[in-house]
Write a protein that holds these residues in place. Structure first.
Motif, PDB file in Angstrom:
ATOM      1  N   UNK A  71      36.202  12.000  24.476  1.00  0.00           N
ATOM      2  CA  UNK A  71      35.223  12.348  25.269  1.00  0.00           C
ATOM      3  C   UNK A  71      35.277  14.033  25.607  1.00  0.00           C
ATOM      4  N   UNK A  72      36.509  14.510  25.348  1.00  0.00           N
ATOM      5  CA  UNK A  72      36.895  16.084  25.552  1.00  0.00           C
ATOM      6  C   UNK A  72      36.837  16.893  24.215  1.00  0.00           C
ATOM      7  N   UNK A  73      36.451  15.988  23.160  1.00  0.00           N
ATOM      8  CA  UNK A  73      36.368  16.792  21.903  1.00  0.00           C
ATOM      9  C   UNK A  73      35.586  18.039  21.966  1.00  0.00           C
ATOM     10  N   UNK A  74      35.835  19.224  21.674  1.00  0.00           N
ATOM     11  CA  UNK A  74      35.193  20.497  21.363  1.00  0.00           C
ATOM     12  C   UNK A  74      34.637  20.955  22.951  1.00  0.00           C
ATOM     13  N   UNK A  75      35.494  20.508  23.839  1.00  0.00           N
ATOM     14  CA  UNK A  75      35.225  21.369  25.386  1.00  0.00           C
ATOM     15  C   UNK A  75      35.774  22.637  25.410  1.00  0.00           C
ATOM     16  N   UNK A  76      35.040  23.637  26.039  1.00  0.00           N
ATOM     17  CA  UNK A  76      35.353  24.938  26.383  1.00  0.00           C
ATOM     18  C   UNK A  76      35.569  25.028  27.941  1.00  0.00           C
ATOM     19  N   UNK A  77      36.631  25.480  27.717  1.00  0.00           N
ATOM     20  CA  UNK A  77      37.033  25.862  29.493  1.00  0.00           C
ATOM     21  C   UNK A  77      36.905  27.564  29.582  1.00  0.00           C
ATOM     22  N   UNK A  78      36.403  27.846  30.565  1.00  0.00           N
ATOM     23  CA  UNK A  78      36.297  29.226  30.780  1.00  0.00           C
ATOM     24  C   UNK A  78      36.427  29.641  32.265  1.00  0.00           C
ATOM     25  N   UNK A  79      36.728  30.907  32.459  1.00  0.00           N
ATOM     26  CA  UNK A  79      36.590  31.276  34.045  1.00  0.00           C
ATOM     27  C   UNK A  79      35.776  32.404  34.177  1.00  0.00           C
ATOM     28  N   UNK A  80      34.663  32.413  34.926  1.00  0.00           N
ATOM     29  CA  UNK A  80      33.649  33.274  35.255  1.00  0.00           C
ATOM     30  C   UNK A  80      33.797  34.001  36.591  1.00  0.00           C
ATOM     31  N   UNK A  81      33.627  35.380  36.596  1.00  0.00           N
ATOM     32  CA  UNK A  81      33.982  36.223  37.769  1.00  0.00           C
ATOM     33  C   UNK A  81      32.616  36.503  38.208  1.00  0.00           C
TER      34      UNK A  81
END
Length: 117
Positions: A71-81
């Motif tokens: 289910x997490x294949x290809x997930x991108x985690x980012x941090x936005x300010x």
């Protein structure tokens, strides 16, 4: 499998330092619930389990249960300010529907049982 941006990794490193609990793993998980059927879990753990896969991004160690991996294949985690503060974003290419509040999702392989937001 997943991608973690440098900005997200730097924010996580700062959070680990502030917690002052030594080396920590970041667990990325999927759990049932939310109005679209599934929701993300993101938190710190001191060690990995035997069914966990360990991935390192920009010096941060992530653990993912092998059962959650498809289910997490290809997930991108980012941090936005922004001017109102900051927060982590999770972009999942497997999600075919997301909740209006953005806290849950549904995939074609796991329809889940929707709950109210």
């Amino acid at each position: 499998m997943i991608v973690v941006t440098e900005q997200a990794a730097l924010q996580i490193q700062d959070m680990i330092k502030q917690a002052d609990e030594g080396e920590q793993f970041v667990r990325l998980a999927v759990k049932g619930g939310g109005c679209s059927g599934l929701s993300y879990g993101l938190g710190f753990e001191p060690e990995a389990g035997e069914n966990d896969e360990i991935l390192t991004f920009h010096g941060v160690k992530f653990i993912i249960d092998k059962q959650d991996a498809p289910v997490l294949q290809g997930v991108k985690i980012d941090y936005k300010q922004s001017m109102l503060g900051g927060g982590f974003t999770i972009d999942n290419p497997n999600a075919i529907a997301t909740c209006g509040c953005g806290s849950s999702f549904r995939t074609a392989t796991n329809q889940g049982t929707p709950e109210q937001c």
